[in-house]
Design a protein around this motif. Structure first.
Motif, PDB file in Angstrom:
ATOM      1  N   LEU A 114       0.837  -1.179   0.000  1.00  0.00           N
ATOM      2  CA  LEU A 114       0.000   0.000   0.000  1.00  0.00           C
ATOM      3  C   LEU A 114       0.882   1.243   0.000  1.00  0.00           C
ATOM      4  O   LEU A 114       1.997   1.231   0.518  1.00  0.00           O
ATOM      5  N   PRO A 115       0.427   2.350  -0.591  1.00  0.00           N
ATOM      6  CA  PRO A 115       1.240   3.565  -0.653  1.00  0.00           C
ATOM      7  C   PRO A 115       1.413   4.199   0.726  1.00  0.00           C
ATOM      8  O   PRO A 115       0.634   3.928   1.653  1.00  0.00           O
ATOM      9  N   PRO A 116       2.439   5.062   0.883  1.00  0.00           N
ATOM     10  CA  PRO A 116       2.651   5.731   2.170  1.00  0.00           C
ATOM     11  C   PRO A 116       1.420   6.544   2.568  1.00  0.00           C
ATOM     12  O   PRO A 116       0.786   7.197   1.742  1.00  0.00           O
ATOM     13  N   ALA A 117       1.111   6.525   3.853  1.00  0.00           N
ATOM     14  CA  ALA A 117      -0.066   7.249   4.341  1.00  0.00           C
ATOM     15  C   ALA A 117       0.137   7.604   5.801  1.00  0.00           C
ATOM     16  O   ALA A 117       0.968   7.029   6.499  1.00  0.00           O
ATOM     17  N   ARG A 118      -0.614   8.599   6.254  1.00  0.00           N
ATOM     18  CA  ARG A 118      -0.675   8.896   7.678  1.00  0.00           C
ATOM     19  C   ARG A 118      -2.135   8.981   8.078  1.00  0.00           C
ATOM     20  O   ARG A 118      -2.990   9.443   7.310  1.00  0.00           O
ATOM     21  N   SER A 119      -2.434   8.487   9.268  1.00  0.00           N
ATOM     22  CA  SER A 119      -3.814   8.379   9.710  1.00  0.00           C
ATOM     23  C   SER A 119      -3.969   9.004  11.083  1.00  0.00           C
ATOM     24  O   SER A 119      -3.105   8.862  11.951  1.00  0.00           O
ATOM     25  N   VAL A 120      -5.076   9.722  11.255  1.00  0.00           N
ATOM     26  CA  VAL A 120      -5.445  10.299  12.543  1.00  0.00           C
ATOM     27  C   VAL A 120      -6.893   9.905  12.823  1.00  0.00           C
ATOM     28  O   VAL A 120      -7.737   9.963  11.912  1.00  0.00           O
ATOM     29  N   ALA A 121      -7.181   9.517  14.031  1.00  0.00           N
ATOM     30  CA  ALA A 121      -8.526   9.080  14.384  1.00  0.00           C
ATOM     31  C   ALA A 121      -9.226  10.131  15.239  1.00  0.00           C
ATOM     32  O   ALA A 121      -8.602  10.879  15.987  1.00  0.00           O
ATOM     33  N   SER A 122     -10.534  10.188  15.096  1.00  0.00           N
ATOM     34  CA  SER A 122     -11.362  11.029  15.961  1.00  0.00           C
ATOM     35  C   SER A 122     -12.569  10.217  16.388  1.00  0.00           C
ATOM     36  O   SER A 122     -12.793   9.110  15.898  1.00  0.00           O
ATOM     37  N   ASP A 123     -13.350  10.772  17.292  1.00  0.00           N
ATOM     38  CA  ASP A 123     -14.555  10.065  17.733  1.00  0.00           C
ATOM     39  C   ASP A 123     -15.808  10.653  17.097  1.00  0.00           C
ATOM     40  O   ASP A 123     -16.916  10.441  17.591  1.00  0.00           O
ATOM     41  N   ALA A 124     -15.633  11.390  15.984  1.00  0.00           N
ATOM     42  CA  ALA A 124     -16.772  11.975  15.275  1.00  0.00           C
ATOM     43  C   ALA A 124     -16.640  11.654  13.787  1.00  0.00           C
ATOM     44  O   ALA A 124     -15.532  11.622  13.251  1.00  0.00           O
ATOM     45  N   PRO A 125     -17.743  11.407  13.099  1.00  0.00           N
ATOM     46  CA  PRO A 125     -17.675  11.052  11.676  1.00  0.00           C
ATOM     47  C   PRO A 125     -17.155  12.201  10.822  1.00  0.00           C
ATOM     48  O   PRO A 125     -17.337  13.378  11.150  1.00  0.00           O
ATOM     49  N   VAL A 126     -16.506  11.852   9.706  1.00  0.00           N
ATOM     50  CA  VAL A 126     -16.016  12.828   8.744  1.00  0.00           C
ATOM     51  C   VAL A 126     -17.104  13.075   7.706  1.00  0.00           C
ATOM     52  O   VAL A 126     -17.586  12.140   7.064  1.00  0.00           O
ATOM     53  N   SER A 127     -17.499  14.334   7.528  1.00  0.00           N
ATOM     54  CA  SER A 127     -18.542  14.661   6.554  1.00  0.00           C
ATOM     55  C   SER A 127     -17.978  15.176   5.237  1.00  0.00           C
ATOM     56  O   SER A 127     -18.629  15.085   4.199  1.00  0.00           O
ATOM     57  N   ALA A 128     -16.760  15.742   5.262  1.00  0.00           N
ATOM     58  CA  ALA A 128     -16.155  16.291   4.051  1.00  0.00           C
ATOM     59  C   ALA A 128     -14.661  16.467   4.287  1.00  0.00           C
ATOM     60  O   ALA A 128     -14.196  16.517   5.435  1.00  0.00           O
ATOM     61  N   CYS A 129     -13.898  16.551   3.198  1.00  0.00           N
ATOM     62  CA  CYS A 129     -12.478  16.849   3.308  1.00  0.00           C
ATOM     63  C   CYS A 129     -12.055  17.655   2.085  1.00  0.00           C
ATOM     64  O   CYS A 129     -12.747  17.671   1.058  1.00  0.00           O
ATOM     65  N   GLY A 141     -18.195  15.704  12.696  1.00  0.00           N
ATOM     66  CA  GLY A 141     -19.553  15.809  13.209  1.00  0.00           C
ATOM     67  C   GLY A 141     -19.666  16.453  14.569  1.00  0.00           C
ATOM     68  O   GLY A 141     -20.787  16.667  15.058  1.00  0.00           O
ATOM     69  N   ASP A 142     -18.524  16.775  15.206  1.00  0.00           N
ATOM     70  CA  ASP A 142     -18.572  17.404  16.519  1.00  0.00           C
ATOM     71  C   ASP A 142     -18.265  18.897  16.463  1.00  0.00           C
ATOM     72  O   ASP A 142     -18.012  19.521  17.502  1.00  0.00           O
ATOM     73  N   GLY A 143     -18.260  19.482  15.252  1.00  0.00           N
ATOM     74  CA  GLY A 143     -18.028  20.907  15.119  1.00  0.00           C
ATOM     75  C   GLY A 143     -16.604  21.298  14.807  1.00  0.00           C
ATOM     76  O   GLY A 143     -16.320  22.472  14.571  1.00  0.00           O
ATOM     77  N   ARG A 144     -15.685  20.345  14.788  1.00  0.00           N
ATOM     78  CA  ARG A 144     -14.288  20.659  14.521  1.00  0.00           C
ATOM     79  C   ARG A 144     -13.959  20.542  13.036  1.00  0.00           C
ATOM     80  O   ARG A 144     -14.574  19.783  12.295  1.00  0.00           O
ATOM     81  N   VAL A 145     -12.942  21.298  12.626  1.00  0.00           N
ATOM     82  CA  VAL A 145     -12.300  21.127  11.331  1.00  0.00           C
ATOM     83  C   VAL A 145     -10.847  20.793  11.632  1.00  0.00           C
ATOM     84  O   VAL A 145     -10.102  21.627  12.159  1.00  0.00           O
ATOM     85  N   ARG A 146     -10.463  19.577  11.318  1.00  0.00           N
ATOM     86  CA  ARG A 146      -9.110  19.096  11.653  1.00  0.00           C
ATOM     87  C   ARG A 146      -8.170  19.364  10.484  1.00  0.00           C
ATOM     88  O   ARG A 146      -8.458  18.973   9.351  1.00  0.00           O
ATOM     89  N   LEU A 147      -7.039  20.008  10.746  1.00  0.00           N
ATOM     90  CA  LEU A 147      -6.052  20.314   9.725  1.00  0.00           C
ATOM     91  C   LEU A 147      -4.859  19.378   9.877  1.00  0.00           C
ATOM     92  O   LEU A 147      -4.315  19.218  10.976  1.00  0.00           O
ATOM     93  N   LEU A 148      -4.439  18.761   8.750  1.00  0.00           N
ATOM     94  CA  LEU A 148      -3.300  17.860   8.736  1.00  0.00           C
ATOM     95  C   LEU A 148      -2.331  18.279   7.646  1.00  0.00           C
ATOM     96  O   LEU A 148      -2.761  18.644   6.548  1.00  0.00           O
ATOM     97  N   PRO A 149      -1.019  18.215   7.899  1.00  0.00           N
ATOM     98  CA  PRO A 149      -0.058  18.481   6.829  1.00  0.00           C
ATOM     99  C   PRO A 149      -0.222  17.467   5.712  1.00  0.00           C
ATOM    100  O   PRO A 149      -0.429  16.274   5.958  1.00  0.00           O
ATOM    101  N   ALA A 150      -0.140  17.918   4.466  1.00  0.00           N
ATOM    102  CA  ALA A 150      -0.258  17.008   3.334  1.00  0.00           C
ATOM    103  C   ALA A 150       0.939  16.086   3.239  1.00  0.00           C
ATOM    104  O   ALA A 150       0.840  14.987   2.672  1.00  0.00           O
ATOM    105  N   ASP A 151       2.080  16.487   3.771  1.00  0.00           N
ATOM    106  CA  ASP A 151       3.281  15.661   3.790  1.00  0.00           C
ATOM    107  C   ASP A 151       3.074  14.525   4.780  1.00  0.00           C
ATOM    108  O   ASP A 151       2.958  14.751   5.988  1.00  0.00           O
ATOM    109  N   VAL A 152       3.019  13.284   4.278  1.00  0.00           N
ATOM    110  CA  VAL A 152       2.716  12.145   5.148  1.00  0.00           C
ATOM    111  C   VAL A 152       3.845  11.866   6.132  1.00  0.00           C
ATOM    112  O   VAL A 152       3.658  11.115   7.097  1.00  0.00           O
ATOM    113  N   ASN A 153       5.021  12.445   5.912  1.00  0.00           N
ATOM    114  CA  ASN A 153       6.145  12.254   6.835  1.00  0.00           C
ATOM    115  C   ASN A 153       6.168  13.306   7.946  1.00  0.00           C
ATOM    116  O   ASN A 153       7.005  13.242   8.832  1.00  0.00           O
TER     117      ASN A 153
END
Length: 348
Positions: A14-29, A43-55
């Protein structure tokens, strides 16, 4: 862009990836305009920001921006941030550092559909039976009311018009220098998704009756494609407008729109049958690839030229709810109903 899906490496690892978990469903990205940041609406009102660089191990843990669920999210066409809409009726502009400012508020309404026009910096949003258009100066204009809730919204190629889907059809509004009366295109029933073709010639909707409907704008003619096992809630046009990809099938399904279009022709279906039905489909921003997320959690990448696909993410029983390509087409953001957020790097 070169992605050789025939390369054995695609099927062995599988290609390189990074994963972050939350306790609320993702509605859009979505990805930011510069491609450096991926954002996920939760779904809990947050917008989570992640670096596009998987490293890059950094991950911003934002406080809730909306009261209730974040229903819609796009990259900001004006800068390297994002625009979000929530069931609190607020439309927010989110900076790259996670800070937010309010663009508009519609009390008692949900803002669950958003569309950007990058060339003119304009954003369109749905708010109940109304459509909102925010220009680059921040001026908000309202269009409607429509006969029912707006279920889909998108810009024309040149950004001078918006199309809104609703019960019994779609309405096109002029928002440019020349103000024209709205055009109505009717088809009975509930329309649940809308996408304007990348060449501006067609508008497609998914319907409650498990089919899709397409209008040829210049001639005001229409066509219907039926036979889906479920409602088609996700539509995506290829960058050259030759293909319309649709969800709700176990393999990639593309309707041909080159030449005379799909009248009398079957769709092109290709790839490996996934473990379930495709819930979200996203065409590559420039190349002949398409990504599809399944209700089983599986993620596939398809090559329409070679008529093949590879698995990028195995099934995990949580339906894929959101997909987005980076502007350069080398990364994918994916979210699911369990709250998992991934950024996948496709460069080999």
């Amino acid at each position: 862009m070169k992605l050789d899906l025939g390369n054995p490496a695609w099927r062995s690892t599988l290609p390189p990836a990074r994963s972050v978990a939350s306790d609320a469903p993702v509605s859009a990205c979505a990805f930011s305009r510069d491609g450096k940041t991926a954002a996920f609406a939760l779904g809990d009102g947050r917008v989570r920001l992640l670096p596009a660089d998987v490293n890059n191990a950094a991950a911003e843990a934002q406080e809730p921006l909306h009261k209730g669920a974040v229903l819609s999210l796009i990259g900001d066409p004006l800068n390297d941030g994002f625009i979000s809409g929530g069931d609190d009726g607020r439309l927010l502009r989110i900076a790259a550092d996670g800070s937010a400012s309010e663009i508009a508020v519609q009390k008692g309404k949900w803002i669950d559909k958003l569309a950007p026009h990058r060339a003119n910096g304009t954003v369109a949003a749905s708010a109940g039976k109304m459509a909102l258009v925010v220009d680059k100066a921040g001026e908000v204009r309202e269009f409607g009311p429509h006969q029912s809730t707006v279920t889909g919204i998108d810009f024309s190629k040149d950004g001078s018009r918006i199309a809104c889907s609703h019960y019994d059809g779609i309405t096109i509004w002029s928002i440019g220098q020349v103000v024209l009366p709205p055009r109505r295109f009717g088809w009975r029933g509930s329309h649940v998704a809308l996408k304007w073709s990348t060449d501006g010639k067609f508008i497609a909707t998914g319907t409650q009756e498990n089919d899709i409907h397409v209008w040829r704008i210049a001639q005001a003619s229409d066509m219907r494609m039926a036979g889906y096992p479920a409602k088609v809630k996700s539509l995506s046009w290829s960058a050259d407008a030759r293909w319309l990809y649709t969800s709700s099938q176990p393999v990639f399904t593309a309707w041909p729109f080159a030449g005379k279009g799909p009248e009398g022709k079957p769709p092109l279906q290709f790839g490996e049958e996934g473990a379930g039905l495709i819930t979200v489909v996203a065409a590559h921003p420039s190349a002949e690839f398409v990504a599809g997320g399944y209700d089983s959690g599986e993620l596939q990448l398809g090559d329409i030229k070679m008529r093949r696909s590879v698995v990028l993410k195995m099934s995990d029983a949580s339906p894929v709810s959101a997909l987005a390509w980076s502007p350069d087409g080398f990364r994918l953001a994916i979210g699911n109903e369990n709250g998992d957020m991934l950024v996948i790097d496709l460069r080999r």
